[in-house]
Design a protein around this motif. Sequence first.
Motif, PDB file in Angstrom:
ATOM      1  N   GLY A  48       0.799  -1.221   0.000  1.00  0.00           N
ATOM      2  CA  GLY A  48       0.000   0.000   0.000  1.00  0.00           C
ATOM      3  C   GLY A  48       0.830   1.268   0.000  1.00  0.00           C
ATOM      4  O   GLY A  48       0.438   2.281  -0.617  1.00  0.00           O
ATOM      5  N   ALA A  49       1.980   1.255   0.685  1.00  0.00           N
ATOM      6  CA  ALA A  49       2.809   2.463   0.738  1.00  0.00           C
ATOM      7  C   ALA A  49       3.355   2.813  -0.640  1.00  0.00           C
ATOM      8  O   ALA A  49       3.507   3.997  -0.980  1.00  0.00           O
ATOM      9  N   GLY A  50       3.642   1.810  -1.445  1.00  0.00           N
ATOM     10  CA  GLY A  50       4.203   2.087  -2.757  1.00  0.00           C
ATOM     11  C   GLY A  50       3.256   2.826  -3.679  1.00  0.00           C
ATOM     12  O   GLY A  50       3.696   3.588  -4.548  1.00  0.00           O
ATOM     13  N   THR A  51       1.955   2.639  -3.500  1.00  0.00           N
ATOM     14  CA  THR A  51       0.987   3.292  -4.386  1.00  0.00           C
ATOM     15  C   THR A  51       0.822   4.774  -4.087  1.00  0.00           C
ATOM     16  O   THR A  51       0.401   5.534  -4.962  1.00  0.00           O
ATOM     17  N   VAL A  52       1.111   5.190  -2.860  1.00  0.00           N
ATOM     18  CA  VAL A  52       0.905   6.605  -2.489  1.00  0.00           C
ATOM     19  C   VAL A  52       2.213   7.326  -2.197  1.00  0.00           C
ATOM     20  O   VAL A  52       2.195   8.494  -1.801  1.00  0.00           O
ATOM     21  N   TRP A  53       3.354   6.663  -2.373  1.00  0.00           N
ATOM     22  CA  TRP A  53       4.651   7.212  -1.952  1.00  0.00           C
ATOM     23  C   TRP A  53       4.960   8.529  -2.659  1.00  0.00           C
ATOM     24  O   TRP A  53       5.201   9.558  -2.017  1.00  0.00           O
ATOM     25  N   ALA A  54       4.963   8.493  -3.980  1.00  0.00           N
ATOM     26  CA  ALA A  54       5.353   9.689  -4.737  1.00  0.00           C
ATOM     27  C   ALA A  54       4.391  10.845  -4.483  1.00  0.00           C
ATOM     28  O   ALA A  54       4.813  11.988  -4.260  1.00  0.00           O
ATOM     29  N   ARG A  55       3.071  10.578  -4.484  1.00  0.00           N
ATOM     30  CA  ARG A  55       2.089  11.650  -4.270  1.00  0.00           C
ATOM     31  C   ARG A  55       2.199  12.238  -2.878  1.00  0.00           C
ATOM     32  O   ARG A  55       2.109  13.463  -2.692  1.00  0.00           O
ATOM     33  N   ALA A  56       2.456  11.379  -1.874  1.00  0.00           N
ATOM     34  CA  ALA A  56       2.562  11.886  -0.504  1.00  0.00           C
ATOM     35  C   ALA A  56       3.785  12.788  -0.340  1.00  0.00           C
ATOM     36  O   ALA A  56       3.720  13.823   0.340  1.00  0.00           O
ATOM     37  N   LEU A  57       4.909  12.439  -0.963  1.00  0.00           N
ATOM     38  CA  LEU A  57       6.107  13.278  -0.851  1.00  0.00           C
ATOM     39  C   LEU A  57       5.904  14.617  -1.543  1.00  0.00           C
ATOM     40  O   LEU A  57       6.377  15.662  -1.059  1.00  0.00           O
ATOM     41  N   VAL A  58       5.192  14.621  -2.677  1.00  0.00           N
ATOM     42  CA  VAL A  58       4.923  15.891  -3.371  1.00  0.00           C
ATOM     43  C   VAL A  58       4.059  16.789  -2.506  1.00  0.00           C
ATOM     44  O   VAL A  58       4.314  18.005  -2.368  1.00  0.00           O
ATOM     45  N   GLU A  59       3.020  16.239  -1.888  1.00  0.00           N
ATOM     46  CA  GLU A  59       2.156  17.042  -1.025  1.00  0.00           C
ATOM     47  C   GLU A  59       2.910  17.560   0.195  1.00  0.00           C
ATOM     48  O   GLU A  59       2.676  18.696   0.649  1.00  0.00           O
ATOM     49  N   ALA A  60       3.828  16.737   0.731  1.00  0.00           N
ATOM     50  CA  ALA A  60       4.605  17.191   1.881  1.00  0.00           C
ATOM     51  C   ALA A  60       5.532  18.346   1.505  1.00  0.00           C
ATOM     52  O   ALA A  60       5.718  19.288   2.277  1.00  0.00           O
ATOM     53  N   GLN A  61       6.118  18.312   0.308  1.00  0.00           N
ATOM     54  CA  GLN A  61       6.971  19.417  -0.134  1.00  0.00           C
ATOM     55  C   GLN A  61       6.166  20.696  -0.355  1.00  0.00           C
ATOM     56  O   GLN A  61       6.651  21.799  -0.078  1.00  0.00           O
ATOM     57  N   ARG A  62       4.948  20.558  -0.849  1.00  0.00           N
ATOM     58  CA  ARG A  62       4.117  21.739  -1.055  1.00  0.00           C
ATOM     59  C   ARG A  62       3.728  22.399   0.261  1.00  0.00           C
ATOM     60  O   ARG A  62       3.502  23.612   0.309  1.00  0.00           O
ATOM     61  N   ALA A  63       3.651  21.601   1.322  1.00  0.00           N
ATOM     62  CA  ALA A  63       3.219  22.143   2.621  1.00  0.00           C
ATOM     63  C   ALA A  63       4.398  22.446   3.531  1.00  0.00           C
ATOM     64  O   ALA A  63       4.264  22.373   4.757  1.00  0.00           O
ATOM     65  N   ARG A  64       5.539  22.776   2.968  1.00  0.00           N
ATOM     66  CA  ARG A  64       6.732  23.027   3.794  1.00  0.00           C
ATOM     67  C   ARG A  64       6.549  24.230   4.710  1.00  0.00           C
ATOM     68  O   ARG A  64       7.109  24.282   5.796  1.00  0.00           O
ATOM     69  N   ASP A  65       5.779  25.225   4.283  1.00  0.00           N
ATOM     70  CA  ASP A  65       5.587  26.428   5.093  1.00  0.00           C
ATOM     71  C   ASP A  65       4.415  26.294   6.044  1.00  0.00           C
ATOM     72  O   ASP A  65       4.053  27.261   6.734  1.00  0.00           O
ATOM     73  N   GLU A  66       3.756  25.192   6.090  1.00  0.00           N
ATOM     74  CA  GLU A  66       2.598  24.978   6.951  1.00  0.00           C
ATOM     75  C   GLU A  66       2.875  23.822   7.904  1.00  0.00           C
ATOM     76  O   GLU A  66       3.790  23.041   7.705  1.00  0.00           O
ATOM     77  N   SER A  67       2.062  23.742   8.950  1.00  0.00           N
ATOM     78  CA  SER A  67       2.179  22.608   9.863  1.00  0.00           C
ATOM     79  C   SER A  67       1.585  21.361   9.196  1.00  0.00           C
ATOM     80  O   SER A  67       0.625  21.452   8.414  1.00  0.00           O
ATOM     81  N   LEU A  68       2.160  20.210   9.512  1.00  0.00           N
ATOM     82  CA  LEU A  68       1.751  18.968   8.875  1.00  0.00           C
ATOM     83  C   LEU A  68       1.275  17.999   9.941  1.00  0.00           C
ATOM     84  O   LEU A  68       1.946  17.782  10.953  1.00  0.00           O
ATOM     85  N   THR A  69       0.093  17.442   9.696  1.00  0.00           N
ATOM     86  CA  THR A  69      -0.492  16.452  10.604  1.00  0.00           C
ATOM     87  C   THR A  69      -0.754  15.182   9.823  1.00  0.00           C
ATOM     88  O   THR A  69      -1.360  15.220   8.734  1.00  0.00           O
ATOM     89  N   LEU A  70      -0.307  14.078  10.365  1.00  0.00           N
ATOM     90  CA  LEU A  70      -0.506  12.775   9.741  1.00  0.00           C
ATOM     91  C   LEU A  70      -1.569  12.018  10.523  1.00  0.00           C
ATOM     92  O   LEU A  70      -1.368  11.646  11.680  1.00  0.00           O
TER      93      LEU A  70
END
Length: 350
Positions: A11-33
Amino acid sequence: MSFSGPLDSAGAGTVWARALVEAQRARDESLTLDLAGLDGFDTAGATLLLDIEAAHGGNAAVTGANEQIEALLGQVRASRKEAKPPGPTPVLTWRETIIGGLTVCTQGIAFLGELAVAFATLPARARMFRRQDLLTAADNAGVRAIPLVVLLGVLIGLILAFQSLIPMRRFGADIYVANLVAISLIRELGPLLAAVILAGRSGSAFAAEIGTMKVNQEIDALTTMGLDPVTMLVLPRVLAAIAVMPALTIALDFAGLLGMALVLVGNGIPLVAVGNQVQAWVTPLDLYGALVKAAIFGAAIAAIGCRAGLGTGVGPQAVGVSATSAVVGGIVGAIVLDGMFAIIFFRLGL
């Protein structure tokens, strides 16, 4: 950022690339998992979450995780902190290289001293010397090597005769090919090629056998029981190599002369003429000197192989490294000794 379903290796392999892109976009904001919707989690999912934190640039708040997820995430986070990136390969200085070379020489001299003491005290330690090991080593190093020695000798004789016949025929000196090949084989190539075969077959075998015993702590057990490993393991192999090397050299010499004779007879030179040339030019001193060299080559190769085995380290590659060093050291040692004998024979006029 919320996750649902299994966050495992699949399951992690299917969302890996998209999750990293979203995390980079939110670098200036707080991130909650948000992990409340997960029904499966393994180290792949934990690695993904840590990569998301790294892409975001800071730690993220984790919510909805049960105790198992938190524990696994903490273990992976701790292992990442302990793992250090590989540093540059250290470069040895001249001083370290010299000290290492002197250390190796000192260890070799110490081993020769132990071997000499073992020879001198052999009558008092006869109970430690196993004659069955001597016969087994002689069989493996000598009898079972004869087919290879004969094959190599015939091929070397054929090659030398063919290569010598081409230039000698230009001067009408075909018959002197017998002199050239016979003296080359008996004085130099016979002992040297037999030494190479012994180093490749038996030197590596000695190192592997004793190295395996060292890794399995059998040598430590012998020492604990009051038995001398040099007398029990090294002496039989050294004596066996000394005994079989002259025989291997003679077998290689005769096989080489046979290969040479086949070539010369096939080119119209009578076998009687070939035999007369060999008999007239090869002296008993040539053969005796070659046999003495062969015995010393055998002792050196066996000692180097056993020394490599006793110096085996730890790890899965230790025995292989010892076998490799035994082969290389045995061949180099035989060539160095052959050069020394060449200088001695030249000074003595032999």
